[in-house]
Scaffold this motif. Structure first.
Motif, PDB file in Angstrom:
ATOM      1  N   GLU A  89       0.865  -1.180   0.000  1.00 38.47           N
ATOM      2  CA  GLU A  89       0.000   0.000   0.000  1.00 38.47           C
ATOM      3  C   GLU A  89       0.902   1.232   0.000  1.00 38.47           C
ATOM      4  OE1 GLU A  89      -3.440   2.207   2.713  1.00 38.47           O
ATOM      5  OE2 GLU A  89      -2.540   0.307   3.342  1.00 38.47           O
ATOM      6  N   VAL A  90       0.684   2.141  -0.929  1.00 37.91           N
ATOM      7  CA  VAL A  90       1.511   3.332  -1.082  1.00 37.91           C
ATOM      8  C   VAL A  90       0.697   4.559  -0.657  1.00 37.91           C
ATOM      9  CG1 VAL A  90       2.837   4.750  -2.663  1.00 37.91           C
ATOM     10  CG2 VAL A  90       2.796   2.260  -2.957  1.00 37.91           C
ATOM     11  N   ILE A  91       1.239   5.318   0.295  1.00 37.87           N
ATOM     12  CA  ILE A  91       0.590   6.541   0.791  1.00 37.87           C
ATOM     13  C   ILE A  91       1.507   7.714   0.471  1.00 37.87           C
ATOM     14  CG2 ILE A  91      -0.366   7.728   2.790  1.00 37.87           C
ATOM     15  CD1 ILE A  91      -0.713   4.981   4.109  1.00 37.87           C
ATOM     16  N   LYS A  92       1.059   8.606  -0.390  1.00 41.15           N
ATOM     17  CA  LYS A  92       1.855   9.764  -0.782  1.00 41.15           C
ATOM     18  C   LYS A  92       1.581  10.928   0.170  1.00 41.15           C
ATOM     19  CE  LYS A  92       1.809   8.579  -5.698  1.00 41.15           C
ATOM     20  NZ  LYS A  92       1.454   9.071  -7.061  1.00 41.15           N
ATOM     21  N   VAL A  93       2.675  11.633   0.544  1.00 45.36           N
ATOM     22  CA  VAL A  93       2.578  12.773   1.469  1.00 45.36           C
ATOM     23  C   VAL A  93       3.359  13.936   0.878  1.00 45.36           C
ATOM     24  CG1 VAL A  93       3.022  13.620   3.788  1.00 45.36           C
ATOM     25  CG2 VAL A  93       2.384  11.225   3.437  1.00 45.36           C
ATOM     26  N   ASN A  94       2.726  15.088   0.780  1.00 40.99           N
ATOM     27  CA  ASN A  94       3.391  16.299   0.299  1.00 40.99           C
ATOM     28  C   ASN A  94       4.192  16.900   1.455  1.00 40.99           C
ATOM     29  OD1 ASN A  94       4.071  18.909  -0.638  1.00 40.99           O
ATOM     30  ND2 ASN A  94       2.344  18.865  -2.055  1.00 40.99           N
ATOM     31  N   THR A  95       5.505  16.953   1.293  1.00 41.99           N
ATOM     32  CA  THR A  95       6.384  17.415   2.377  1.00 41.99           C
ATOM     33  C   THR A  95       6.851  18.863   2.213  1.00 41.99           C
ATOM     34  OG1 THR A  95       8.307  16.520   1.206  1.00 41.99           O
ATOM     35  CG2 THR A  95       7.224  15.096   2.833  1.00 41.99           C
ATOM     36  N   THR A  96       6.453  19.545   1.148  1.00 43.10           N
ATOM     37  CA  THR A  96       6.872  20.944   0.934  1.00 43.10           C
ATOM     38  C   THR A  96       5.717  21.930   1.059  1.00 43.10           C
ATOM     39  OG1 THR A  96       6.569  20.744  -1.467  1.00 43.10           O
ATOM     40  CG2 THR A  96       8.753  20.221  -0.564  1.00 43.10           C
ATOM     41  N   LYS A  97       4.515  21.454   1.008  1.00 39.42           N
ATOM     42  CA  LYS A  97       3.361  22.350   1.101  1.00 39.42           C
ATOM     43  C   LYS A  97       3.246  22.917   2.511  1.00 39.42           C
ATOM     44  CE  LYS A  97      -1.671  22.386   0.645  1.00 39.42           C
ATOM     45  NZ  LYS A  97      -2.865  21.574   0.350  1.00 39.42           N
ATOM     46  N   VAL A  98       3.072  24.232   2.577  1.00 42.99           N
ATOM     47  CA  VAL A  98       2.898  24.896   3.874  1.00 42.99           C
ATOM     48  C   VAL A  98       1.408  24.895   4.200  1.00 42.99           C
ATOM     49  CG1 VAL A  98       3.215  27.017   5.189  1.00 42.99           C
ATOM     50  CG2 VAL A  98       4.934  26.327   3.501  1.00 42.99           C
ATOM     51  N   ARG A  99       1.065  24.169   5.222  1.00 43.12           N
ATOM     52  CA  ARG A  99      -0.336  24.085   5.648  1.00 43.12           C
ATOM     53  C   ARG A  99      -0.590  25.116   6.746  1.00 43.12           C
ATOM     54  NH1 ARG A  99       1.479  19.062   4.239  1.00 43.12           N
ATOM     55  NH2 ARG A  99       0.031  17.688   3.108  1.00 43.12           N
ATOM     56  N   ALA A 100      -1.844  25.464   6.944  1.00 39.43           N
ATOM     57  CA  ALA A 100      -2.205  26.472   7.945  1.00 39.43           C
ATOM     58  C   ALA A 100      -3.423  26.002   8.711  1.00 39.43           C
ATOM     59  CB  ALA A 100      -2.474  27.821   7.293  1.00 39.43           C
ATOM     60  N   ALA A 101      -3.413  26.334   9.990  1.00 38.08           N
ATOM     61  CA  ALA A 101      -4.554  26.039  10.864  1.00 38.08           C
ATOM     62  C   ALA A 101      -4.813  27.270  11.727  1.00 38.08           C
ATOM     63  CB  ALA A 101      -4.273  24.819  11.733  1.00 38.08           C
ATOM     64  N   THR A 102      -6.078  27.598  11.941  1.00 38.58           N
ATOM     65  CA  THR A 102      -6.471  28.799  12.684  1.00 38.58           C
ATOM     66  C   THR A 102      -7.252  28.378  13.910  1.00 38.58           C
ATOM     67  OG1 THR A 102      -6.579  30.053  10.623  1.00 38.58           O
ATOM     68  CG2 THR A 102      -7.656  31.015  12.533  1.00 38.58           C
ATOM     69  N   PHE A 103      -6.978  29.066  15.028  1.00 45.05           N
ATOM     70  CA  PHE A 103      -7.638  28.765  16.298  1.00 45.05           C
ATOM     71  C   PHE A 103      -8.113  30.073  16.925  1.00 45.05           C
ATOM     72  CE2 PHE A 103      -3.842  26.161  15.637  1.00 45.05           C
ATOM     73  CZ  PHE A 103      -4.423  24.928  15.399  1.00 45.05           C
TER      74      PHE A 103
END
Length: 387
Positions: free
Chosen positions: A114-128
């Motif tokens: 099973e192959v799971i691809k993960v983007n390691t350069t994308k800057v993600r954002a979360a707001t609280f």
């Protein structure tokens, strides 16, 4: 008869090269032999002995081979995949971690891996957005945004069930901890940048401890304000603080105008005092040197030096006076000459300098008056002798 014409006891063509009578290979016979061999391999029955079994024809074994080959090719093609430059792929073999694949064209056996691809350069954002207590027991509302990237795809996929949810909980905990150690004024004004730095440090420590594979890039405190229920009172506090700053600025401006002037006056007094000190010291040193010189001369000629000192002292005393005292020889009285009145009566004929007679004029007047007095005294003596 031609070589390719039928005849000669049969319908088979003749060999044009004289090899005797020989026909082309029989394809049906070859297929039957192949089917018999495959039937023996797969446990089926061959086509010999009339080619029938159970009153019908069996499925050709060649179809099984072709189908198997096609299935193998399709299965192999299903295992090909492309990993982009900004991605990493986590490979699980039978559900267990096997490898982390780098960018490029890759192949893994399908249905096995099973192959799971993960983007390691994308800057993600979360707001609280949270409402919490400060150190001085005031309530503030803070809105915070967290920017992060996936640093370790293996940990992100396997170590934590929901790493982004864990990040949210860790961010809320770090924010409450930092704001709880900060006063309300600092949270609402100039301390927001430092709060962001402290929250980022603490949040990174939390996600590293949870092994989420996340690296926190930036934490921004987007907004900090008091709750709406106390907004009016807080506006009054802000206005009072602005008035305080305005009064401080006015006082500072006044001080900037007064202090330099006072410092200038103080410096002038200091310079005048220093000049006076230098003058007094110089005069004292000069007087001391002059006294030493006079002492040496006095030791050589005491009488002459004493008389000279006396005359100098008398001259200094009478230099600034406009009155003259004359001692007439042969008389018992000292005559007083009001030279100031005499010069005023004489008008502009008498030279004056700044309201005072100069020494030459006084000397001339004194000599003239003395001569006149001597003549008067001589005349009076002659009259007394004639009697």
């Amino acid at each position: 008869m031609a070589w390719n014409e039928p005849g000669g006891g049969g319908n088979k063509p003749k060999d044009p090269w004289g090899g005797g009578e020989q026909g082309p290979p029989d394809l049906d016979e070859a297929l039957k032999k192949l089917q018999e061999k495959l039937g023996g391999i797969f446990g089926g029955r061959g086509a010999s002995g009339g080619g029938k079994s159970g009153g019908g024809k069996g499925i050709p074994a060649s179809l099984f081979v072709v189908a198997a080959l096609v299935a193998v090719v399709v299965w192999g093609l299903m295992g090909l995949y492309q990993v982009d430059e900004q991605e990493r792929a986590v490979v699980l073999r039978f559900g267990k971690y096997y490898d982390t694949v780098q960018p490029g064209l890759q192949w893994n056996p399908p249905l096995i891996d099973e192959v799971i691809k993960v983007n390691t350069t994308k800057v993600r954002a979360a707001t609280f957005r949270e409402i919490m207590l400060t150190r001085d027991e005031n309530i503030v509302e803070v809105r915070m945004s967290v920017q992060y990237v996936i640093l370790d795809p293996t940990s992100f996929v396997l170590k934590v069930r929901d790493p982004e949810n864990s990040l949210q909980h860790a961010a809320q905990s770090a924010l409450r901890h930092v704001v709880g150690d900060t006063s309300m004024d600092s949270v609402l004004t100039e301390g927001r940048a430092q709060i962001g730095v402290d929250v980022q440090t603490r949040l990174q420590r939390y996600v590293d401890m949870y092994e989420t594979g996340i690296r926190v890039v930036k934490v921004n405190i987007d907004e900090s304000k008091p709750p709406s229920q106390v907004q009016a009172a807080f506006d009054d506090v802000i206005k009072a603080r602005e008035d305080e700053e305005r009064l401080k600025n006015e006082a500072q401006a006044y001080a900037n105008g007064i202090v330099p002037e006072a410092r200038g006056r103080a410096q002038r007094v200091i310079e005048e005092a220093s000049a006076y000190r230098e003058q007094v010291v110089a005069e004292a040193e000069g007087e001391a040197e002059r006294f030493k010189a006079l002492l040496a001369e006095y030791a050589k000629a005491p009488e002459v030096t004493r008389e000279r000192l006396y005359l100098d002292a008398v001259q200094r005393v009478f230099r600034n006076t406009s009155k003259v005292m004359v001692d007439v020889e042969g008389g018992n009285n000292v005559m007083y000459l009001p030279l100031d009145k005499m010069t005023e009566a004489s008008g502009p004929a008498v030279p004056r300098s700044g309201g005072r007679l100069d020494p030459n004029t006084i000397r001339e007047l004194t000599n003239a008056v003395t001569e006149q007095l001597r003549q008067d005294a001589a005349s009076a003596n002659n009259r007394r002798g004639g009697r």
